[in-house]
Design an enzyme around this catalytic site. Structure first.
Site, PDB file in Angstrom:
ATOM      1  N   CYS A   1       0.839  -1.203   0.000  1.00 23.55           N
ATOM      2  CA  CYS A   1       0.000   0.000   0.000  1.00 23.55           C
ATOM      3  C   CYS A   1       0.872   1.251   0.000  1.00 23.55           C
ATOM      4  CB  CYS A   1      -0.926   0.010   1.213  1.00 23.55           C
ATOM      5  SG  CYS A   1      -2.060   1.427   1.238  1.00 23.55           S
TER       6      CYS A   1
ATOM      7  N   CYS B   1      -0.601   4.106   2.065  1.00 25.24           N
ATOM      8  CA  CYS B   1      -0.439   3.923   3.508  1.00 25.24           C
ATOM      9  C   CYS B   1       0.987   4.243   3.959  1.00 25.24           C
ATOM     10  CB  CYS B   1      -0.753   2.480   3.901  1.00 25.24           C
ATOM     11  SG  CYS B   1      -2.325   1.853   3.314  1.00 25.24           S
ATOM     12  N   ASP B   2       1.968   3.788   3.185  1.00 27.59           N
ATOM     13  CA  ASP B   2       3.353   3.786   3.668  1.00 27.59           C
ATOM     14  C   ASP B   2       4.315   4.674   2.890  1.00 27.59           C
ATOM     15  OD1 ASP B   2       2.559   1.827   5.509  1.00 27.59           O
ATOM     16  OD2 ASP B   2       2.965   0.208   4.089  1.00 27.59           O
TER      17      ASP B   2
END
Length: 308
Positions: free
Chosen positions: A134, A137-138
């Site tokens: 992701c 997300c990261d």
């Protein structure tokens, strides 16, 4: 015992559904599974979930949500659901685990989806230590900033991930194992016009290496069989997800990718609702999963009250 709501699964969707259901005065149980908390239990730091200005680990966020459910009075069982009987003559549903059966007037499914990973020797060793599924997300984490990054995949998702990562990384490689991308023309054009992104066709990952985190990626050209090594700090999988629906045995309508079809969390069976990544193939974020958990609980309450 007959419950008002049985929630199958956990994570931000399931726990939020539990909080809202129990607050509505509904007798609720969460069958969270043996490995509760979903994908976030293996996520190190989360910086895009509202309310945590300094970030929070995925495991801590899930533990907090779980405790909130318990403190509100929600029953929780760490059992995996093996099947659901949607055709009970008693006009309720029966969720079955390897230990017991749970009768309920409504069902909320929040089993999530599992990211597809490459089968490489050090893949699990470096999961969340440079390997992610992701980028949103990261990708903004300090460890990836101004570093060389790699995205594996040839579709629109891979293009979107690479474009997002190009905001932070110094260079982004897209690895495509064939001689062309499956992505739409528009997405390919955006990638080709981004000077930070380079596409490597006919290229596959052999492995990654490093000390405490990913430092190198080892590749092979599947045409000439030449192997190369690139210094990187991040490897991002964009090869799809598998919705966790096998226990349903085809009882609910799914789309062509296997995600549960829904309309404002309502499935094709009245009284059965769905939330989180098991029905969301677009956003797949903790905050959107939590929001849909709230929606599913509110819809279940309306159903139980006789509203449409």
């Amino acid at each position: 015992m007959l419950y008002d709501v049985v929630i199958i699964g956990s994570g931000p969707a399931g726990y939020t559904a539990g909080i809202y259901s129990i607050r509505a005065g509904l007798k609720t149980i969460i069958l969270e599974g043996e490995n509760y908390g979903g994908q976030l239990m293996t996520t190190t730091e989360i910086y895009n979930y509202p309310g945590f200005p300094d970030g929070i680990s995925g495991a801590e966020l899930m533990e907090n949500m779980r405790k909130q459910c318990i403190n509100q009075g929600c029953d929780i069982k760490s059992e995996n659901v093996t099947s659901v009987d949607f055709t009970s003559n008693e006009k309720h549903f029966i969720a079955k685990t390897y230990k017991s059966s749970y009768d309920s007037k409504t069902i909320i499914i929040a089993t999530g989806a599992t990211a597809k990973k490459l089968d490489i020797p050090n893949g699990e060793k470096f999961w969340n230590r440079g390997i992610s599924a992701c980028a949103v997300c990261d990708g903004a984490l300090p460890v990836f900033r101004n570093k060389q990054l790699v995205v594996v995949g040839g579709g629109d998702t891979a293009c979107e991930e690479a474009i997002y990562l190009s905001k932070f990384g110094s260079k982004v490689y897209i690895l495509v194992r064939s001689n062309q991308m499956r992505a739409s023309h528009h997405m390919k054009e955006k990638v080709l016009n981004n000077e930070k992104i380079e596409i490597l066709y006919n290229t596959e990952v052999i492995d990654v290496s490093g000390t405490n985190k990913v430092e190198k990626i080892h590749l092979i050209n599947n045409i000439d069989k030449i192997e190369t090594t690139i210094n990187i700090s991040g490897l991002f999988y964009a090869i799809g997800h598998t919705p966790n629906t096998s226990f349903l045995n085809g009882s609910l309508a799914l789309n062509t990718s296997g995600y549960i079809l829904s309309n404002n969390t309502k499935t094709d069976i009245p009284g059965v609702f769905v939330c989180g990544d098991v029905q969301d193939y677009i956003y797949r974020q903790a905050i959107t999963a939590a929001g849909s958990g709230c929606m599913a609980a509110l819809e279940a309450e309306k159903y139980l009250n006789g509203s449409k």
